[in-house]
Design a protein around this motif. Structure first.
Motif, PDB file in Angstrom:
ATOM      1  N   PRO A 163       0.812  -1.222   0.000  1.00 51.66           N
ATOM      2  CA  PRO A 163       0.000   0.000   0.000  1.00 51.66           C
ATOM      3  C   PRO A 163       0.844   1.270   0.000  1.00 51.66           C
ATOM      4  O   PRO A 163       1.931   1.316   0.567  1.00 51.66           O
ATOM      5  CB  PRO A 163      -0.809  -0.119   1.290  1.00 51.66           C
ATOM      6  N   SER A 164       0.325   2.306  -0.616  1.00 53.33           N
ATOM      7  CA  SER A 164       1.022   3.587  -0.682  1.00 53.33           C
ATOM      8  C   SER A 164       1.085   4.231   0.704  1.00 53.33           C
ATOM      9  O   SER A 164       0.124   4.191   1.476  1.00 53.33           O
ATOM     10  CB  SER A 164       0.304   4.529  -1.653  1.00 53.33           C
ATOM     11  N   GLY A 165       2.237   4.848   1.000  1.00 52.18           N
ATOM     12  CA  GLY A 165       2.393   5.605   2.235  1.00 52.18           C
ATOM     13  C   GLY A 165       2.318   4.781   3.500  1.00 52.18           C
ATOM     14  O   GLY A 165       2.099   5.324   4.589  1.00 52.18           O
ATOM     15  N   ARG A 166       2.552   3.484   3.416  1.00 48.62           N
ATOM     16  CA  ARG A 166       2.348   2.608   4.572  1.00 48.62           C
ATOM     17  C   ARG A 166       3.512   2.635   5.564  1.00 48.62           C
ATOM     18  O   ARG A 166       3.310   2.641   6.774  1.00 48.62           O
ATOM     19  CB  ARG A 166       2.134   1.166   4.081  1.00 48.62           C
ATOM     20  N   PHE A 167       4.753   2.664   5.077  1.00 49.29           N
ATOM     21  CA  PHE A 167       5.904   2.369   5.937  1.00 49.29           C
ATOM     22  C   PHE A 167       6.654   3.636   6.339  1.00 49.29           C
ATOM     23  O   PHE A 167       7.020   4.453   5.503  1.00 49.29           O
ATOM     24  CB  PHE A 167       6.847   1.403   5.235  1.00 49.29           C
ATOM     25  N   THR A 168       6.904   3.752   7.627  1.00 45.29           N
ATOM     26  CA  THR A 168       7.677   4.883   8.131  1.00 45.29           C
ATOM     27  C   THR A 168       9.176   4.600   8.070  1.00 45.29           C
ATOM     28  O   THR A 168       9.984   5.533   8.068  1.00 45.29           O
ATOM     29  CB  THR A 168       7.278   5.207   9.576  1.00 45.29           C
ATOM     30  N   VAL A 169       9.542   3.327   8.048  1.00 39.46           N
ATOM     31  CA  VAL A 169      10.947   2.922   7.969  1.00 39.46           C
ATOM     32  C   VAL A 169      11.075   1.783   6.955  1.00 39.46           C
ATOM     33  O   VAL A 169      10.322   0.809   7.009  1.00 39.46           O
ATOM     34  CB  VAL A 169      11.481   2.437   9.338  1.00 39.46           C
ATOM     35  N   VAL A 170      12.019   1.941   6.033  1.00 40.24           N
ATOM     36  CA  VAL A 170      12.371   0.858   5.116  1.00 40.24           C
ATOM     37  C   VAL A 170      13.855   0.566   5.327  1.00 40.24           C
ATOM     38  O   VAL A 170      14.667   1.485   5.482  1.00 40.24           O
ATOM     39  CB  VAL A 170      12.092   1.231   3.648  1.00 40.24           C
ATOM     40  N   GLY A 199       9.140   9.558   6.143  1.00 39.26           N
ATOM     41  CA  GLY A 199       9.787   8.279   6.389  1.00 39.26           C
ATOM     42  C   GLY A 199      11.192   8.235   5.805  1.00 39.26           C
ATOM     43  O   GLY A 199      11.588   9.092   5.023  1.00 39.26           O
ATOM     44  N   PHE A 200      11.942   7.212   6.184  1.00 37.62           N
ATOM     45  CA  PHE A 200      13.305   7.093   5.664  1.00 37.62           C
ATOM     46  C   PHE A 200      13.594   5.660   5.229  1.00 37.62           C
ATOM     47  O   PHE A 200      12.960   4.705   5.681  1.00 37.62           O
ATOM     48  CB  PHE A 200      14.352   7.575   6.673  1.00 37.62           C
ATOM     49  N   PHE A 201      14.577   5.551   4.345  1.00 36.41           N
ATOM     50  CA  PHE A 201      15.025   4.271   3.809  1.00 36.41           C
ATOM     51  C   PHE A 201      16.528   4.174   4.022  1.00 36.41           C
ATOM     52  O   PHE A 201      17.295   4.959   3.466  1.00 36.41           O
ATOM     53  CB  PHE A 201      14.662   4.195   2.322  1.00 36.41           C
ATOM     54  N   ASP A 202      16.950   3.215   4.847  1.00 44.13           N
ATOM     55  CA  ASP A 202      18.371   2.951   5.082  1.00 44.13           C
ATOM     56  C   ASP A 202      18.805   1.745   4.267  1.00 44.13           C
ATOM     57  O   ASP A 202      18.152   0.690   4.334  1.00 44.13           O
ATOM     58  CB  ASP A 202      18.619   2.644   6.559  1.00 44.13           C
ATOM     59  N   PHE A 203      19.890   1.874   3.529  1.00 37.60           N
ATOM     60  CA  PHE A 203      20.423   0.714   2.819  1.00 37.60           C
ATOM     61  C   PHE A 203      21.947   0.705   2.900  1.00 37.60           C
ATOM     62  O   PHE A 203      22.592   1.745   2.971  1.00 37.60           O
ATOM     63  CB  PHE A 203      19.968   0.688   1.353  1.00 37.60           C
ATOM     64  N   THR A 204      22.502  -0.491   2.907  1.00 36.32           N
ATOM     65  CA  THR A 204      23.952  -0.641   2.900  1.00 36.32           C
ATOM     66  C   THR A 204      24.417  -1.006   1.496  1.00 36.32           C
ATOM     67  O   THR A 204      23.643  -1.474   0.658  1.00 36.32           O
ATOM     68  CB  THR A 204      24.428  -1.720   3.888  1.00 36.32           C
TER      69      THR A 204
END
Length: 265
Positions: A163-170, A199-204
């Motif tokens: 769903p759109s806009g669902r996650f505060t953290v990825v 929200g934010f998205f952290d990736f390594t």
């Protein structure tokens, strides 16, 4: 024989590096040759990179699911999971956050996120059915059934079913380090839709300061600016997480955020 270059300047795909590495680590030559043979076979029958890497994970998970996600021992599996959890917790993760973990694996960090988050607030996706079966065993082992996490198999990173806009953290640990640029681009093109405002998205990723390269289509090395510019092209603000470099993990981290609101088109 020593390698005169620092880790971020090494080109692990070059013949010079391979010869030096083999001279320093003769016990690892047989394993590398085995990986090379597997690479040739899988590349011949795989229709794309996701299919290729799913087959790699099937092979690795059959031997040891914890090793398949990059942990040489159970102790290291626990330590890397703890490191990921502690870092996010210290950088804003709250129990009421709704979290999407891309490449959740066998829940090396995921079981800690599930335990911390409110029930139903964790959603893990992975391209490997074999590693997701191992993830179910991790849930049972840690007694987390009642937290009602979601685990889903995916064939790409378009995230169309979410769903759109669902996650505060990825969160994606050790995913882009195994991905060609078109797969990373696909993820960044679509993750903004599922992120909640703010929200934010952290990736390594595996960082290089020299030539970008890959080893056997399994390990990819990128310059920081390549990924930050790609994220910015998709409307994100991207920040290299310098304090993550202080931890013993071997990869670098970028955090991308989307604006609180998007301008009308």
């Amino acid at each position: 024989m020593t390698d005169p270059l620092p880790p971020t300047r090494r080109n692990r795909a070059s013949l010079t590096y391979k010869l030096r590495y083999a001279a320093r680590n003769p016990d690892k030559v047989r394993g590398y040759l085995s990986r090379m043979s597997r690479d040739l076979k899988l590349r011949a029958v795989s229709r794309n990179h996701v299919a290729y890497y799913r087959a790699v994970m099937k092979s690795d998970a059959a031997r040891n699911p914890e090793a398949a996600v990059g942990s040489r021992s159970h102790e290291r599996w626990l330590a890397l999971g703890r490191m990921q959890f502690d870092y996010l917790h210290e950088h804003g993760l709250k129990p009421d956050d709704r979290m999407l973990e891309i490449g959740c694996g066998n829940l090396r960090a995921g079981w800690r996120f599930i335990d911390f988050l409110d029930a139903g607030n964790y959603y893990g996706i992975d391209i490997s059915p074999d590693i997701l079966l191992a993830a179910q065993k991790t849930l049972v082992r840690h007694g987390l059934r009642d937290k009602m996490p979601y685990l889903a198999l995916v064939d790409d990173l378009k995230l169309e079913f979410l769903p759109s806009g669902r996650f505060t953290v990825v969160h994606a640990h050790s995913v882009f380090s195994h991905s060609p640029l078109d797969v990373i681009d696909e993820c960044l093109a679509n993750v903004g839709r599922v992120l909640a405002p703010g929200g934010f998205f952290d990736f390594t990723f595996d960082r290089t300061e020299g030539a970008e390269h890959h080893v056997l289509r399994e390990d990819f090395y990128y310059r920081t600016e390549t990924l930050t510019r790609l994220a910015e092209r998709h409307g994100f603000t991207a920040r290299f997480m310098e304090d993550w470099e202080e931890l013993p993990h071997g990869q670098s981290k970028i955090r991308v955020t989307r604006p609180e609101s998007r301008p009308e088109s």
